[in-house]
Design a protein around this motif. Structure first.
Motif, PDB file in Angstrom:
ATOM      1  N   HIS A  86     -45.871  14.242 -12.563  1.00  0.00           N
ATOM      2  CA  HIS A  86     -46.048  15.502 -11.796  1.00  0.00           C
ATOM      3  C   HIS A  86     -45.109  15.736 -10.766  1.00  0.00           C
ATOM      4  CE1 HIS A  86     -50.211  16.337 -13.444  1.00  0.00           C
ATOM      5  NE2 HIS A  86     -50.161  14.823 -13.335  1.00  0.00           N
ATOM      6  N   ASP A  87     -44.668  16.942 -10.223  1.00  0.00           N
ATOM      7  CA  ASP A  87     -43.916  17.198  -9.174  1.00  0.00           C
ATOM      8  C   ASP A  87     -44.297  18.232  -8.156  1.00  0.00           C
ATOM      9  OD1 ASP A  87     -43.009  19.350 -10.692  1.00  0.00           O
ATOM     10  OD2 ASP A  87     -40.930  18.851 -10.784  1.00  0.00           O
ATOM     11  N   ARG A  88     -45.247  19.033  -8.527  1.00  0.00           N
ATOM     12  CA  ARG A  88     -45.971  20.186  -7.979  1.00  0.00           C
ATOM     13  C   ARG A  88     -47.407  19.843  -7.860  1.00  0.00           C
ATOM     14  NH1 ARG A  88     -42.388  24.458  -7.812  1.00  0.00           N
ATOM     15  NH2 ARG A  88     -40.466  24.012  -8.998  1.00  0.00           N
ATOM     16  N   CYS A  89     -47.993  20.455  -6.842  1.00  0.00           N
ATOM     17  CA  CYS A  89     -49.524  20.883  -6.580  1.00  0.00           C
ATOM     18  C   CYS A  89     -49.971  21.412  -7.498  1.00  0.00           C
ATOM     19  CB  CYS A  89     -49.567  21.290  -5.139  1.00  0.00           C
ATOM     20  SG  CYS A  89     -51.407  21.553  -4.851  1.00  0.00           S
ATOM     21  N   PRO A  90     -50.908  21.052  -8.349  1.00  0.00           N
ATOM     22  CA  PRO A  90     -51.933  21.780  -9.293  1.00  0.00           C
ATOM     23  C   PRO A  90     -52.566  23.084  -8.805  1.00  0.00           C
ATOM     24  CG  PRO A  90     -53.227  19.972  -8.754  1.00  0.00           C
ATOM     25  CD  PRO A  90     -51.838  19.892  -7.923  1.00  0.00           C
ATOM     26  N   CYS A  91     -52.881  23.005  -7.616  1.00  0.00           N
ATOM     27  CA  CYS A  91     -53.696  24.323  -6.812  1.00  0.00           C
ATOM     28  C   CYS A  91     -52.480  25.233  -6.541  1.00  0.00           C
ATOM     29  CB  CYS A  91     -54.339  23.612  -5.828  1.00  0.00           C
ATOM     30  SG  CYS A  91     -55.447  24.903  -5.018  1.00  0.00           S
ATOM     31  N   CYS A  92     -51.672  24.966  -5.359  1.00  0.00           N
ATOM     32  CA  CYS A  92     -50.932  26.236  -4.969  1.00  0.00           C
ATOM     33  C   CYS A  92     -49.406  25.956  -5.561  1.00  0.00           C
ATOM     34  CB  CYS A  92     -50.848  25.826  -3.416  1.00  0.00           C
ATOM     35  SG  CYS A  92     -49.612  24.314  -3.003  1.00  0.00           S
ATOM     36  N   GLY A  93     -49.087  25.073  -6.252  1.00  0.00           N
ATOM     37  CA  GLY A  93     -47.815  24.922  -6.997  1.00  0.00           C
ATOM     38  C   GLY A  93     -46.569  24.437  -6.031  1.00  0.00           C
ATOM     39  N   SER A  94     -46.909  24.155  -5.022  1.00  0.00           N
ATOM     40  CA  SER A  94     -45.616  23.806  -4.135  1.00  0.00           C
ATOM     41  C   SER A  94     -45.195  22.528  -4.583  1.00  0.00           C
ATOM     42  CB  SER A  94     -45.910  23.733  -2.621  1.00  0.00           C
ATOM     43  OG  SER A  94     -46.879  22.729  -2.396  1.00  0.00           O
ATOM     44  N   GLY A 141     -40.907  11.828   2.018  1.00  0.00           N
ATOM     45  CA  GLY A 141     -40.911  11.513   3.530  1.00  0.00           C
ATOM     46  C   GLY A 141     -42.210  12.021   4.211  1.00  0.00           C
ATOM     47  N   ARG A 142     -43.272  12.804   3.694  1.00  0.00           N
ATOM     48  CA  ARG A 142     -44.454  12.996   3.955  1.00  0.00           C
ATOM     49  C   ARG A 142     -45.178  11.758   4.160  1.00  0.00           C
ATOM     50  NH1 ARG A 142     -47.995  16.018   1.593  1.00  0.00           N
ATOM     51  NH2 ARG A 142     -47.076  15.364  -0.419  1.00  0.00           N
ATOM     52  N   VAL A 143     -45.661  11.272   5.437  1.00  0.00           N
ATOM     53  CA  VAL A 143     -46.739  10.005   5.556  1.00  0.00           C
ATOM     54  C   VAL A 143     -47.787  10.348   4.527  1.00  0.00           C
ATOM     55  CG1 VAL A 143     -47.767   8.604   7.158  1.00  0.00           C
ATOM     56  CG2 VAL A 143     -45.348   9.380   7.851  1.00  0.00           C
ATOM     57  N   ASN A 144     -48.535  11.334   4.690  1.00  0.00           N
ATOM     58  CA  ASN A 144     -49.575  11.622   3.838  1.00  0.00           C
ATOM     59  C   ASN A 144     -49.180  12.031   2.484  1.00  0.00           C
ATOM     60  OD1 ASN A 144     -52.123  11.900   2.923  1.00  0.00           O
ATOM     61  ND2 ASN A 144     -52.939  13.393   4.244  1.00  0.00           N
ATOM     62  N   TYR A 145     -48.374  11.279   1.583  1.00  0.00           N
ATOM     63  CA  TYR A 145     -48.041  11.789   0.451  1.00  0.00           C
ATOM     64  C   TYR A 145     -49.192  11.998  -0.805  1.00  0.00           C
ATOM     65  CZ  TYR A 145     -48.151   6.809  -0.695  1.00  0.00           C
ATOM     66  OH  TYR A 145     -48.674   5.565  -0.728  1.00  0.00           O
ATOM     67  N   LEU A 146     -50.299  11.416  -0.547  1.00  0.00           N
ATOM     68  CA  LEU A 146     -51.305  11.639  -1.417  1.00  0.00           C
ATOM     69  C   LEU A 146     -51.865  12.810  -1.354  1.00  0.00           C
ATOM     70  CD1 LEU A 146     -52.947   8.150  -1.255  1.00  0.00           C
ATOM     71  CD2 LEU A 146     -51.491   8.894  -3.183  1.00  0.00           C
ATOM     72  N   GLN A 147     -51.383  13.643  -0.457  1.00  0.00           N
ATOM     73  CA  GLN A 147     -52.288  15.226  -0.208  1.00  0.00           C
ATOM     74  C   GLN A 147     -51.252  16.140  -0.269  1.00  0.00           C
ATOM     75  OE1 GLN A 147     -55.334  15.187   2.822  1.00  0.00           O
ATOM     76  NE2 GLN A 147     -56.134  16.780   2.015  1.00  0.00           N
ATOM     77  N   CYS A 148     -51.467  17.270  -0.732  1.00  0.00           N
ATOM     78  CA  CYS A 148     -50.681  18.248  -0.819  1.00  0.00           C
ATOM     79  C   CYS A 148     -50.793  18.883   0.878  1.00  0.00           C
ATOM     80  CB  CYS A 148     -50.896  19.374  -1.571  1.00  0.00           C
ATOM     81  SG  CYS A 148     -49.970  20.992  -1.545  1.00  0.00           S
ATOM     82  N   ASP A 149     -50.153  19.908   1.277  1.00  0.00           N
ATOM     83  CA  ASP A 149     -50.285  20.561   2.696  1.00  0.00           C
ATOM     84  C   ASP A 149     -51.601  21.488   2.483  1.00  0.00           C
ATOM     85  OD1 ASP A 149     -48.342  19.366   4.160  1.00  0.00           O
ATOM     86  OD2 ASP A 149     -46.878  20.946   3.711  1.00  0.00           O
ATOM     87  N   CYS A 150     -51.844  21.973   1.201  1.00  0.00           N
ATOM     88  CA  CYS A 150     -52.982  22.869   0.830  1.00  0.00           C
ATOM     89  C   CYS A 150     -54.364  22.254   0.802  1.00  0.00           C
ATOM     90  CB  CYS A 150     -52.798  23.622  -0.126  1.00  0.00           C
ATOM     91  SG  CYS A 150     -53.059  22.757  -1.856  1.00  0.00           S
ATOM     92  N   GLY A 151     -54.310  20.716   0.896  1.00  0.00           N
ATOM     93  CA  GLY A 151     -55.412  19.987   0.943  1.00  0.00           C
ATOM     94  C   GLY A 151     -55.939  19.149  -0.389  1.00  0.00           C
ATOM     95  N   VAL A 152     -55.250  19.615  -1.658  1.00  0.00           N
ATOM     96  CA  VAL A 152     -55.506  18.901  -2.880  1.00  0.00           C
ATOM     97  C   VAL A 152     -55.177  17.564  -2.817  1.00  0.00           C
ATOM     98  CG1 VAL A 152     -55.173  19.044  -5.202  1.00  0.00           C
ATOM     99  CG2 VAL A 152     -55.679  21.271  -3.753  1.00  0.00           C
ATOM    100  N   CYS A 153     -55.696  16.617  -3.345  1.00  0.00           N
ATOM    101  CA  CYS A 153     -55.194  15.233  -3.520  1.00  0.00           C
ATOM    102  C   CYS A 153     -54.376  15.057  -4.816  1.00  0.00           C
ATOM    103  CB  CYS A 153     -56.445  14.217  -3.717  1.00  0.00           C
ATOM    104  SG  CYS A 153     -56.118  12.694  -3.914  1.00  0.00           S
ATOM    105  N   ASN A 154     -53.150  14.639  -4.586  1.00  0.00           N
ATOM    106  CA  ASN A 154     -52.262  14.552  -5.716  1.00  0.00           C
ATOM    107  C   ASN A 154     -52.532  13.454  -6.805  1.00  0.00           C
ATOM    108  OD1 ASN A 154     -50.422  16.362  -4.733  1.00  0.00           O
ATOM    109  ND2 ASN A 154     -49.548  14.890  -3.407  1.00  0.00           N
TER     110      ASN A 154
END
Length: 178
Positions: free
Chosen positions: A124-132, A137-150
């Motif tokens: 995967h390389d995109r969020c399944p919910c928002c597609g971003s 480099g994001r410390v919370n790499y397990l979660q997209c900015d929209c809140g969906v867990c990767n």
């Protein structure tokens, strides 16, 4: 090299074998309560100094895969690979691997890698919910900015057929060398 008056970190987690260098440092950042990777690396003059602050052994350092762009030093890595061989800005992941252990594998950062060598699924390389696109480099790499867990995504495509086996064997061979 031993650095005098070097800071140490209160939480010094150990790396997983084959873990991406940047992924390991993101986990260390999160474990120490930092919001950004730069909060972790800035107090240290070099990657060697940071490793000393983490009390990493030479063996543990050798299990890490890939470059760390935060320190401008040698771009030569193990087995004649260079930082050019690695994707250092976009995150790719296997949700099945994340469910087993939530760390970024070094093999996922190789530019030629697009399939999980363990599960034979497309990374995967995109969020399944928002597609971003998910950035490294994001410390919370397990979660997209929209809140969906990767780690909760279902695999897109299974590539377990014999006709798709070459990329998997090639990827496994590269990682086995590291």
């Amino acid at each position: 090299m031993i650095f005098e008056n070097q800071p140490t970190l209160p939480v010094r987690i150990r790396p997983f074998h084959g873990e991406a260098t940047i992924g390991y440092l993101l986990r260390v950042s999160q474990a120490n309560g930092y919001v950004t990777l730069s909060q972790l690396v800035n107090p240290f003059r070099s990657f060697d100094a940071l490793c000393q602050g983490l009390n990493l052994s030479i063996e543990e350092r050798q299990t890490l895969i890939g470059p760390l762009s935060s320190f401008r030093g040698s771009t030569e890595l193990l087995n004649s690979q260079t930082s050019v061989d690695f994707n250092t800005s976009l995150m790719r992941w296997c949700s099945l691997c994340f469910q087993e252990s939530a760390h970024i594998r070094g093999s996922w950062l190789l530019k030629i890698s697009c399939v999980c060598s363990r599960h034979a699924v497309v990374l995967h390389d995109r969020c399944p919910c928002c597609g971003s696109v998910q950035r490294l480099g994001r410390v919370n790499y397990l979660q997209c900015d929209c809140g969906v867990c990767n780690g909760q995504q279902k695999p897109d495509t299974c590539l377990g057929s014999v006709s798709r086996k070459f990329p998997l064997e090639f990827d496994r061979g590269l990682i086995a060398q590291c």
